[in-house]
Design a protein around this motif. Structure first.
Motif, short mmCIF file in Angstrom:
data_model
loop_
_atom_site.label_atom_id
_atom_site.label_comp_id
_atom_site.label_asym_id
_atom_site.label_seq_id
_atom_site.Cartn_x
_atom_site.Cartn_y
_atom_site.Cartn_z
N LYS A 1 -5.89 11.40 -10.33
CA LYS A 1 -5.03 11.05 -11.46
C LYS A 1 -5.77 11.24 -12.78
CE LYS A 1 -2.85 7.25 -13.00
NZ LYS A 1 -2.81 5.80 -12.94
N LYS B 1 -14.90 18.02 -1.07
CA LYS B 1 -14.23 17.08 -0.16
C LYS B 1 -12.75 17.46 0.02
CE LYS B 1 -18.07 14.73 0.00
NZ LYS B 1 -18.87 14.53 1.20
N ALA C 1 -5.08 2.43 2.48
CA ALA C 1 -5.84 2.00 1.31
C ALA C 1 -7.06 2.91 1.12
CB ALA C 1 -6.29 0.55 1.47
N TYR C 2 -7.71 3.24 2.22
CA TYR C 2 -8.90 4.10 2.21
C TYR C 2 -8.59 5.44 1.54
CZ TYR C 2 -12.92 6.49 4.53
OH TYR C 2 -14.07 7.18 4.82
N VAL D 1 -10.50 15.86 -4.03
CA VAL D 1 -10.69 14.54 -4.64
C VAL D 1 -12.10 14.38 -5.19
CG1 VAL D 1 -8.88 13.39 -3.28
CG2 VAL D 1 -11.25 13.40 -2.41
N SER D 2 -13.02 15.14 -4.64
CA SER D 2 -14.39 15.20 -5.17
C SER D 2 -14.91 16.55 -4.72
CB SER D 2 -15.21 14.04 -4.60
OG SER D 2 -16.53 14.06 -5.12
N GLY E 1 -5.87 6.11 -0.17
CA GLY E 1 -5.30 5.84 -1.50
C GLY E 1 -6.40 5.79 -2.56
N GLY E 2 -7.54 5.18 -2.19
CA GLY E 2 -8.69 5.13 -3.09
C GLY E 2 -9.22 6.51 -3.43
N GLN E 3 -9.06 7.43 -2.48
CA GLN E 3 -9.51 8.81 -2.73
C GLN E 3 -8.49 9.57 -3.57
OE1 GLN E 3 -10.04 9.95 1.40
NE2 GLN E 3 -12.17 9.21 1.40
N ASN F 1 -6.32 10.20 -16.42
CA ASN F 1 -6.02 8.98 -17.22
C ASN F 1 -5.44 9.36 -18.58
OD1 ASN F 1 -7.12 7.55 -15.10
ND2 ASN F 1 -9.19 7.80 -15.92
N ILE G 1 -6.35 8.50 -5.72
CA ILE G 1 -6.26 8.04 -7.10
C ILE G 1 -7.25 8.77 -8.00
CG2 ILE G 1 -7.89 6.10 -7.07
CD1 ILE G 1 -4.33 5.80 -8.42
N LEU G 2 -8.29 9.30 -7.40
CA LEU G 2 -9.29 10.04 -8.18
C LEU G 2 -8.71 11.31 -8.81
CD1 LEU G 2 -12.24 9.64 -5.63
CD2 LEU G 2 -11.93 8.37 -7.77
N SER H 1 -5.21 -0.50 6.22
CA SER H 1 -6.57 -0.16 5.79
C SER H 1 -6.73 1.35 5.66
CB SER H 1 -7.61 -0.65 6.81
OG SER H 1 -7.96 -1.99 6.57
N ASN I 1 0.82 -1.21 0.00
CA ASN I 1 0.00 0.00 0.00
C ASN I 1 0.86 1.27 0.00
OD1 ASN I 1 -3.15 -0.29 0.16
ND2 ASN I 1 -2.31 -2.07 1.21
#
Lengths: 162, 162
Positions: free
Chosen positions: A160, A43, A150-151, A39-40, A153-155, A162, A157-158, A147, A19
């Motif tokens: 990035k 947020k 990871a939590y 990230v959103s 990290g999931g945010q 593509n 990555i948004l 955890s 992670n």
């Protein structure tokens, strides 16, 4: 069996390292200008989240008995308080370095732990409480921070493109 | 020591259960109309992510030797293919039920595993490879799915209105 005990340690430690690596890969690819974005909508910003994961990992140093935090001032900005554009934060450039330094130290120290130490108490539980709750050990700290990472990290990555 | 082996299992299993619980709590609070939204502009919808975590947990059933997947058709929609508004998805109402069913079954079966079984191989590794790589056990599957769930949990939470 001792073998299984060591396997469990390896599995948990690898999960943590993977992670951290995922965040390293993300940081290599994301620009500072993307990282300051939220990230959103409405947020946390990537800037805040990066500071947050550094501060939380920095706290692991004393919690695991590895010495003093490297950047104790980060806790105020990135843990005790929510994201706020008016708060002065360390620059993203600084945070990128601090992320590397804190994990370099953590991983180096974790590598040196023997099995008994992994199953030993972390520093914010008393000997007395630990005797009753042996789950409050170092392995558990590393697992819960996995955890946590990871939590966020999931945010992150948004951010990035593509 | 046997004690430590069992402690490690408990710690990993609790980490998994806590992350499932966190998603349950989120699902109790989030409305269907918020759940269909994208977690961030141009990114996966909550609808897709919910289907995705169900499909991944459903795959754990055969992987852990607990029998056949309950909803094998979900893999096509939510794992093999990216989010697409033109793909017909099960309704959110259905997915909410499937999320509960799949985790109810998983947790029930995981509760029955003894230590040796936790450290036994998962079903997609051969006996031969497992002998060389004993880390490819059930404990590792549960641990990696815990990170996976935390990762998407961090994204889903962005749909919650404060």
């Amino acid at each position: 069996m001792d073998d299984n005990q060591n396997l469990a340690i390896q599995i948990v430690f690898e999960g943590f390292k993977n992670n951290v690596k995922a965040i390293n890969n993300f940081l290599e690819k994301v620009s500072d200008s993307d990282l300051v974005k939220q990230v959103s909508n409405g947020k946390n910003s990537g800037h805040y989240l990066l500071g947050h994961i550094i501060a939380v990992h920095d706290n692991m140093i004393p919690l695991l008995g590895f010495g003093e935090s490297l950047y104790p001032h980060l806790g105020d900005i990135f843990i005790k308080n929510p994201d706020n554009i008016h708060t002065e934060k360390p620059s993203i450039e600084q945070l990128r370095e601090q992320w590397n330094s804190v994990n370099l130290m953590l991983l180096e120290k974790l590598e040196t732990l023997n099995s008994a130490q992994w199953f030993g108490k972390h520093s914010s539980v008393s000997e007395e409480d630990f005797a009753k709750e042996p789950k409050r050990n170092k392995l558990n700290v590393v697992l819960s921070r996995t955890s946590h990472l990871a939590y966020h990290g999931g945010q992150l990555i948004l951010l990035k493109n593509n």
